[in-house]
Scaffold this motif. Sequence first.
Motif, mmCIF file in Angstrom:
data_model
loop_
_atom_site.group_PDB
_atom_site.id
_atom_site.type_symbol
_atom_site.label_atom_id
_atom_site.label_comp_id
_atom_site.label_asym_id
_atom_site.label_seq_id
_atom_site.Cartn_x
_atom_site.Cartn_y
_atom_site.Cartn_z
ATOM 1 N N ARG A 209 1.022 -1.260 0.100
ATOM 2 C CA ARG A 209 0.186 0.155 0.068
ATOM 3 C C ARG A 209 0.843 1.116 0.003
ATOM 4 O O ARG A 209 0.662 2.365 -0.912
ATOM 5 C CB ARG A 209 -1.010 -0.069 1.261
ATOM 6 C CG ARG A 209 -1.887 -0.918 1.111
ATOM 7 C CD ARG A 209 -2.791 -1.178 2.400
ATOM 8 N NE ARG A 209 -3.403 0.013 2.795
ATOM 9 C CZ ARG A 209 -4.225 0.312 3.653
ATOM 10 N NH1 ARG A 209 -4.528 -0.854 4.419
ATOM 11 N NH2 ARG A 209 -4.856 1.552 4.000
ATOM 12 N N PHE A 213 1.047 4.009 -2.915
ATOM 13 C CA PHE A 213 0.605 5.559 -2.454
ATOM 14 C C PHE A 213 1.625 6.148 -2.976
ATOM 15 O O PHE A 213 1.326 7.406 -3.330
ATOM 16 C CB PHE A 213 0.439 5.389 -1.250
ATOM 17 C CG PHE A 213 -0.068 6.728 -0.510
ATOM 18 C CD1 PHE A 213 -1.341 7.063 -0.588
ATOM 19 C CD2 PHE A 213 0.668 7.557 0.176
ATOM 20 C CE1 PHE A 213 -1.820 8.329 -0.211
ATOM 21 C CE2 PHE A 213 0.267 8.729 0.499
ATOM 22 C CZ PHE A 213 -1.033 8.989 0.416
ATOM 23 N N THR A 347 -6.150 5.361 -3.514
ATOM 24 C CA THR A 347 -4.691 5.917 -4.214
ATOM 25 C C THR A 347 -4.936 6.329 -5.655
ATOM 26 O O THR A 347 -4.496 7.080 -6.168
ATOM 27 C CB THR A 347 -3.601 4.886 -3.912
ATOM 28 O OG1 THR A 347 -3.561 4.720 -2.523
ATOM 29 C CG2 THR A 347 -2.399 5.361 -4.669
ATOM 30 N N TYR A 389 -3.155 15.948 -4.788
ATOM 31 C CA TYR A 389 -2.968 14.355 -3.983
ATOM 32 C C TYR A 389 -3.228 14.420 -2.517
ATOM 33 O O TYR A 389 -3.700 13.399 -1.904
ATOM 34 C CB TYR A 389 -1.625 14.176 -4.468
ATOM 35 C CG TYR A 389 -1.525 12.504 -4.033
ATOM 36 C CD1 TYR A 389 -2.143 11.602 -5.076
ATOM 37 C CD2 TYR A 389 -0.654 11.992 -3.343
ATOM 38 C CE1 TYR A 389 -2.078 10.265 -4.813
ATOM 39 C CE2 TYR A 389 -0.553 10.719 -3.077
ATOM 40 C CZ TYR A 389 -1.098 9.707 -4.005
ATOM 41 O OH TYR A 389 -1.193 8.249 -3.606
ATOM 42 N N ALA A 393 -6.052 12.497 -0.651
ATOM 43 C CA ALA A 393 -5.867 11.576 0.229
ATOM 44 C C ALA A 393 -6.298 11.988 1.824
ATOM 45 O O ALA A 393 -6.797 11.060 2.426
ATOM 46 C CB ALA A 393 -4.440 11.411 0.602
ATOM 47 N N CYS A 398 -7.059 8.177 3.233
ATOM 48 C CA CYS A 398 -6.069 7.261 3.266
ATOM 49 C C CYS A 398 -5.031 7.172 4.366
ATOM 50 O O CYS A 398 -4.694 8.031 4.641
ATOM 51 C CB CYS A 398 -5.194 7.822 1.672
ATOM 52 S SG CYS A 398 -6.218 7.671 0.296
ATOM 53 N N GLU A 400 -2.495 5.828 4.588
ATOM 54 C CA GLU A 400 -1.024 5.754 4.073
ATOM 55 C C GLU A 400 -0.437 7.066 4.419
ATOM 56 O O GLU A 400 0.795 7.116 4.662
ATOM 57 C CB GLU A 400 -0.895 5.420 2.715
ATOM 58 C CG GLU A 400 -1.127 3.936 2.261
ATOM 59 C CD GLU A 400 -2.861 3.669 1.848
ATOM 60 O OE1 GLU A 400 -3.230 2.689 1.728
ATOM 61 O OE2 GLU A 400 -3.490 4.835 2.172
#
Length: 408
Positions: A209, A213, A347, A389, A393, A398, A400
């Motif tokens: 991941r 990412f 992602t 981005y 995210a 996200c 990550e």
Amino acid sequence: PAGSDRALSFQLIMLMLPFMPLVCIAATLAGMLQVHGRFGPASSGPLILNSFIVAVGLYFVFTGRFGDQRVAFLLGAATVASGFTQCLWFLRLLRPYINWTRDFTGSGPGVERMLKRFLPVLLGMGTLQLNAFMDMLLAMWPIWIGPTILGRAYPLDERSNILMAAAQRLYQFPLGVFGIAVATAIFPLLSRHADEHDHFLQTLRRGIRLSVFIGIPASLGVFLIRGEVIPVLYGGRAGFSAESLARSAAVLGGFATGIWAYSLNHVFTRAFYAKGDTRTPMHIAVVMVALNFVLNCLLMWRLREAGLAWSTSICAVIQTLILGVLSRRHLNAPLLDADTRAALMRTAACAAVMAAAVWASSLATGPAGTWTRHLLALCLMCTVGAAAYALGAALLGCHELRWLLHRR
């Protein structure tokens, strides 16, 4: 003249030969630091190398001297000096952890075991480097041999090698700073949980991941800004012609498409190593090197230097798919569970938004023009892309992004 260029290239190779054992020793010492959890200091080697090169380069930039043999030799000497400096620096950092001794009693079995695993690991981890070395050999043909091959005009010329090198420096930046860093940090965890199936699988999924990412937006971003970053770095006073800038940008576009695959390959390969299997990645690597040579010979006739870059990326993608399938069979469990698939979809969505924002900002800057316009366009595209981005995210939740920002 081709003869003088060939002689100069061999002289530079001889000058820089000591750097090869030095950088290997530095890498070994850095690995020892990583074993003790000192990942930050262990990653300082490239900083030392770049500092030496930048210092010498800036001197010649400010004095207005470009492109003569003296510059090349001093840059080579600075590179070798950085190798000595890295070794001394890492030895100093290891003082609290290592007591050096001349007593080799009892070390035989460990050394023998290491040597048995060395060659498989060398080939398994060095696929990208071997492919890059092969690209360099093909690009150096016009300088070392001549402008023809078997009576036919060679598709590359004497500028091809420097155009390849210029593009390689740029795609290796996100790969070295982020992609390989994920694999390096995750390797001790994979080794620690090698006998704990669930923990091992969870750690591997997290590595996948994180690599995706970082790798997917890096691939898209570098591909989209290739027409701006190449003129900014190598246009103007750097001396690249318009044709050379276009050719180097095409090479960068080919390399950029495989950044995500290069990153995942390091994660998958280290997963095999953590399980004690060093031969499977080696066998795949040997096949990929052979495939890369075949694709190089096919693509360079139509795409010139860019064909070498696309060949490397294609092989990296194929290697990723093979390693992923074999990892799944080796673990007897799906690598992409529901959470991992959902994370990869998030992602992909963030990367798509980022790509659209970067493309739109490139349209707003207008057609290509002066060096200043390229610089402003590059700054705008990078800023817009990073903001888009990060915002995507955050909105999509996200995890990550939080993993990257936290120290633990």
